[in-house]
Design an enzyme around this catalytic site. Structure first.
Site, PDB file in Angstrom:
ATOM      1  N   ARG A  53       0.831  -1.222   0.000  1.00  0.00           N
ATOM      2  CA  ARG A  53       0.000   0.000   0.000  1.00  0.00           C
ATOM      3  C   ARG A  53       0.854   1.257   0.000  1.00  0.00           C
ATOM      4  O   ARG A  53       0.497   2.263  -0.612  1.00  0.00           O
ATOM      5  CB  ARG A  53      -0.946  -0.019   1.202  1.00  0.00           C
ATOM      6  CG  ARG A  53      -2.088  -1.024   1.021  1.00  0.00           C
ATOM      7  CD  ARG A  53      -2.734  -1.347   2.340  1.00  0.00           C
ATOM      8  NE  ARG A  53      -3.934  -2.158   2.207  1.00  0.00           N
ATOM      9  CZ  ARG A  53      -3.954  -3.480   2.027  1.00  0.00           C
ATOM     10  NH1 ARG A  53      -2.825  -4.159   1.919  1.00  0.00           N
ATOM     11  NH2 ARG A  53      -5.105  -4.139   1.943  1.00  0.00           N
TER      12      ARG A  53
ATOM     13  N   ARG B 114      -5.691 -17.695  -9.439  1.00  0.00           N
ATOM     14  CA  ARG B 114      -6.419 -16.935  -8.410  1.00  0.00           C
ATOM     15  C   ARG B 114      -7.438 -15.988  -9.051  1.00  0.00           C
ATOM     16  O   ARG B 114      -7.113 -15.277 -10.001  1.00  0.00           O
ATOM     17  CB  ARG B 114      -5.420 -16.178  -7.535  1.00  0.00           C
ATOM     18  CG  ARG B 114      -4.471 -17.150  -6.846  1.00  0.00           C
ATOM     19  CD  ARG B 114      -3.551 -16.471  -5.890  1.00  0.00           C
ATOM     20  NE  ARG B 114      -4.278 -15.915  -4.760  1.00  0.00           N
ATOM     21  CZ  ARG B 114      -3.697 -15.181  -3.808  1.00  0.00           C
ATOM     22  NH1 ARG B 114      -2.413 -14.907  -3.877  1.00  0.00           N
ATOM     23  NH2 ARG B 114      -4.406 -14.725  -2.812  1.00  0.00           N
TER      24      ARG B 114
ATOM     25  N   ASP C 149      -4.340 -15.163   7.196  1.00  0.00           N
ATOM     26  CA  ASP C 149      -3.094 -15.765   6.704  1.00  0.00           C
ATOM     27  C   ASP C 149      -2.422 -16.651   7.753  1.00  0.00           C
ATOM     28  O   ASP C 149      -1.458 -17.351   7.446  1.00  0.00           O
ATOM     29  CB  ASP C 149      -2.126 -14.669   6.244  1.00  0.00           C
ATOM     30  CG  ASP C 149      -2.668 -13.938   5.018  1.00  0.00           C
ATOM     31  OD1 ASP C 149      -3.444 -14.547   4.260  1.00  0.00           O
ATOM     32  OD2 ASP C 149      -2.327 -12.764   4.831  1.00  0.00           O
TER      33      ASP C 149
ATOM     34  N   ARG D 294      -5.454 -23.455   0.508  1.00  0.00           N
ATOM     35  CA  ARG D 294      -4.873 -23.712   1.833  1.00  0.00           C
ATOM     36  C   ARG D 294      -5.717 -24.628   2.709  1.00  0.00           C
ATOM     37  O   ARG D 294      -5.239 -25.067   3.749  1.00  0.00           O
ATOM     38  CB  ARG D 294      -4.558 -22.394   2.554  1.00  0.00           C
ATOM     39  CG  ARG D 294      -3.320 -21.727   2.010  1.00  0.00           C
ATOM     40  CD  ARG D 294      -2.861 -20.562   2.865  1.00  0.00           C
ATOM     41  NE  ARG D 294      -1.743 -19.883   2.213  1.00  0.00           N
ATOM     42  CZ  ARG D 294      -1.490 -18.589   2.312  1.00  0.00           C
ATOM     43  NH1 ARG D 294      -2.286 -17.815   3.036  1.00  0.00           N
ATOM     44  NH2 ARG D 294      -0.448 -18.061   1.700  1.00  0.00           N
TER      45      ARG D 294
HETATM   46  C1  S3P Z   1      -4.371  -8.859   2.143  1.00  0.00           C
HETATM   47  C2  S3P Z   1      -5.614  -9.312   2.442  1.00  0.00           C
HETATM   48  C3  S3P Z   1      -5.950 -10.731   2.625  1.00  0.00           C
HETATM   49  C4  S3P Z   1      -4.710 -11.569   2.861  1.00  0.00           C
HETATM   50  C5  S3P Z   1      -3.603 -11.222   1.925  1.00  0.00           C
HETATM   51  C6  S3P Z   1      -3.216  -9.768   2.048  1.00  0.00           C
HETATM   52  C7  S3P Z   1      -4.176  -7.414   1.938  1.00  0.00           C
HETATM   53  O1  S3P Z   1      -6.608 -11.189   1.468  1.00  0.00           O
HETATM   54  O2  S3P Z   1      -5.012 -12.942   2.761  1.00  0.00           O
HETATM   55  O3  S3P Z   1      -2.452 -12.015   2.202  1.00  0.00           O
HETATM   56  O4  S3P Z   1      -3.020  -6.949   1.977  1.00  0.00           O
HETATM   57  O5  S3P Z   1      -5.172  -6.716   1.742  1.00  0.00           O
HETATM   58  P1  S3P Z   1      -8.201 -10.942   1.298  1.00  0.00           P
HETATM   59  O6  S3P Z   1      -8.431  -9.535   1.614  1.00  0.00           O
HETATM   60  O7  S3P Z   1      -8.549 -11.248  -0.121  1.00  0.00           O
HETATM   61  O8  S3P Z   1      -8.820 -11.901   2.265  1.00  0.00           O
END
Ligand code: S3P
Length: 433
Positions: free
Chosen positions: A26, A124, A320, A351
């Site tokens: 971000r 994905r 995660d 997973r």
């Molecule tokens: C993330 C959000 C999660 C997480 C990913 C990182 C993020 O995914 O599993 O490793 O940085 O916004 P989801 O928001 O799709 O659940």
């Protein structure tokens, strides 16, 4: 690369986890969207976050590396200045794949880009972001309507109200970024709270994000003015060493400089609930300044664990780390159940399948369910071989399983850890003497 992790000596000492992956992505993206150069400290140097720097560079951002590790100045093309025409390789980075289209979709009309990545990325789904962006007026085209390569053609966007079909910070963030470029207001409604780093950074950048219960609203903006971002340590990386400390007798681990954002520390609450003695401050919700990320300081020790039930509302706060809950469950008294976590099937690997099959091969007693798994504690794990399937968190799970097992674990494909935590094995070795 195969690496064997032998039954371990105790985990002792202080861990400063590597910089947070979510926040690093971000910082790079919002840095590039900002009108002023953004000074980033403690940016994660890992495969995923390098993909994001390469992407913003291809879109016109200048990137200067400072003298200190993780120090960067990002001089971006600004909110509406992404250079058109680039083919973006997102590598293995799902967060980049899901967030970037939100920015690109609202660029001056006609600009176009394609996004693609590695073999795992190609499995994905991207329809989860393509659907709301198309409702806003963007033109997106995905292979079979669902997968990369994804092409994005910018069009004038209109604000929408979007109820997320799943509690996903990635989809939420994508729609909010597009909302900055859309006519009127854009509101995202969350079924459950998920990590809120995008909202915090946008607030710091002057975007006027409004939260009202489960509704988050942004409006069209002329400029984004992010100034500096410091990336704290990653709770999702620290969780591996924390689990190792909880499992190996004699362990006592201190964790310093870790993000204490309440939307990220769900795993530590679960760990405590399972019986691991944990001291320090986790719930730093009240003290956080707008835009800033609070820090946690923790100490935790080995303790006899008992089973727990992780429910749907907890899942986004520990998404995660759920593979580690399965591992802890193998050592805990009783049956540990994770429910409401069907999203695990769409991560770097499926997973639910890879964790259940992987830990079963090590001697665990696990069962996959439609939306999670059930684990019967059998007092420990024998050990054996675990395949990482190119999934960084599975590789690190295998290492911790090896340390806690009776016979050790050989991890096939340990190099996957470099996606989020290149120094993982070295840090674990340092903590186990
Ligand atoms: C993330 C959000 C999660 C997480 C990913 C990182 C993020 O995914 O599993 O490793 O940085 O916004 P989801 O928001 O799709 O659940």
């Amino acid at each position: 690369m195969n690496q064997t992790f032998r039954p371990g000596p105790a985990v002792r000492g202080t861990l400063t986890p590597p910089p947070d992956k979510s926040l690093s992505h971000r910082a790079a993206l919002l840095g590039a969207m900002s009108s002023v150069p953004v000074h980033v400290t403690n940016y994660l140097g890992a495969a995923d976050t390098r993909s994001t720097l390469d992407a913003v560079a291809a879109l016109g951002a200048g990137i200067r590396h400072g003298d200190r590790r993780g120090e960067l100045v990002i001089d971006g093309p600004g909110l509406r200045g992404a250079r058109p025409g680039a083919a973006i390789d997102v590598g293995n980075a799902g967060t980049l794949l899901r967030l970037l289209p939100g920015w690109l979709a609202g660029q001056p009309a006609g600009g176009s880009w394609t996004l693609d990545g590695d073999e795992s990325i190609r499995r994905r789904p991207v329809d989860r972001v393509a659907t709301p962006l198309a409702r806003m007026g963007a033109q997106l085209d995905a292979r079979d309507g669902r997968f990369t390569p994804l092409s994005v053609v910018a069009r004038p966007l209109r604000g929408i109200e979007y109820a997320l079909p799943v509690a996903s910070a990635q989809i939420k963030s994508c729609v909010l970024l597009a909302g900055l470029l859309a006519e009127g207001e854009t509101t995202v409604v969350e079924p459950e709270p998920s990590r809120d780093h995008t909202e915090r950074l946008l607030t710091a950048a002057g975007a006027g994000v409004r939260r009202d219960g489960d509704r988050i609203t942004v409006s069209r903006l002329d400029e984004l003015g992010l100034d500096a971002v410091h990336v704290p340590g990653d709770p999702s990386s620290a969780a591996f060493h924390a689990a190792a400390a909880a499992l190996v007798p004699g362990s006592a681990l201190r964790i310093a400089g870790m993000a204490g954002n309440w939307t990220r520390v769900g795993f530590f609450r679960i760990l405590e609930r399972m019986g691991a003695p944990l001291r320090g401050e986790l719930e730093t919700r009240a003290t956080a300044a707008p835009g800033a990320e609070p820090l946690a300081e923790l100490e935790l020790e080995h303790g006899p664990l008992h089973a727990t039930r992780v429910t749907a509302d907890e899942v986004p706060l520990a998404i995660d780390e759920l593979p580690l809950v399965a591992l802890l469950g193998c050592f805990a008294e009783g049956e540990t159940v994770v429910e409401g976590a069907a999203e695990l099937r769409f991560k770097e690997s499926d997973r639910i399948a890879t964790v259940v099959d992987g830990l079963t091969a090590l001697g665990g007693d696990l069962e996959a369910t439609a939306d999670g798994f059930a684990v019967r504690g059998t007092g420990g794990l024998r050990g054996g071989t675990l395949h990482a399937h190119g999934d960084h968190r599975l590789a690190m799970l295998g290492a911790v399983a090896g340390l806690a097992s009776r016979e050790g674990v050989e991890v096939v494909g340990m190099e996957a850890a470099a996606v989020s935590y290149p120094g993982f094995a070295a840090d674990l070795a340092a903590l186990t003497g």
